[in-house]
Motif scaffolding. Structure first.
Motif: not given
Lengths: 110, 111
Positions: A59-60, A108-109, A77-79, A15-16
């Motif tokens: 997407m980006a 992704i953590k 907002r990475a998932t 989510e960052e």
């Protein structure tokens, strides 16, 4: 040399935003920059491409430096599903040749 | 919408055996077709591309060959597999522009 330079791997929290850099210092004026990503054990998937100005899609976003020697793929907002290897590719006059480097493995953590 | 199919998904073959991998595209006409190979942890290496039926260009001299018997069918073959032929084989198509659309791939292990 038509290859691009990317970090081997990057980590980000879920989510960052994520900024994936790519250097293409020898790019010519007519080469497009394409980004693909490859999830584990799947074929690559087209993400985005651009020439000079910044580009956005669902997407980006793609930010291209004014001198075009570098660009940055932005995932806003990475998932966890964005964990993949991201490839930055120069595409020249011959549309048949995509020169693939090793890409950046995005972790992704949660 | 366009779809691309590859089969089989996985394959284990002995050294010296023949190979045939098939790729088909639906929902488009006269696509450009590509075969790539990917070694573990590496980027993709273009093996063959085709702009039409019977038109094949080879990018890397090797133990493999390709054929395009129909507009939307692309076949990768070998008469005798080598250990070094192991890898992840990907088929892709395009409309002639630089954006390519990939199939799910075939993981080949040669023992």
């Amino acid at each position: 040399d038509a290859k691009t330079t990317q970090p081997n791997s990057m980590e980000s929290n879920e989510e960052e935003p994520v900024h994936l850099p790519c250097n293409h210092s020898t790019i010519s004026g007519t080469d497009y920059i394409h980004w693909y990503r490859q999830l584990p054990s799947q074929g690559p998937e087209y993400v985005i491409h651009g020439l000079t100005s910044n580009v956005n899609n669902r997407m980006a976003s793609l930010a291209i430096a004014e001198d075009r020697k570098s660009s940055t793929l932005i995932l806003h907002r990475a998932t966890l599903r964005d964990a993949a290897v991201y490839y930055c590719i120069r595409v020249g006059n011959s549309n048949y040749q995509l020169i693939w480097g090793a890409g950046t493995k995005l972790i992704i953590k949660p | 919408s366009q779809t691309i199919h590859q089969w089989p998904a996985t394959l284990v073959q002995p050294v010296g055996s023949p190979l045939s991998l098939e790729c088909t595209v639906e929902g488009t006409s006269n696509p450009n077709l590509y075969w790539y190979r990917q070694a573990a942890g590496r980027g993709l290496q273009l093996l063959f591309y085709s702009v039409g039926i019977g038109q094949i260009s080879s990018e890397v001299p090797q133990n493999l060959s390709a054929s395009r018997p129909q507009d939307r069918q692309f076949i990768l073959s070998s008469k005798k597999l080598l250990l070094s032929d192991s890898g992840f084989y990907l088929c892709a198509w395009s409309t002639g522009g630089p954006t390519q659309y990939f199939g799910p791939g075939t993981r080949l292990t040669v023992l």
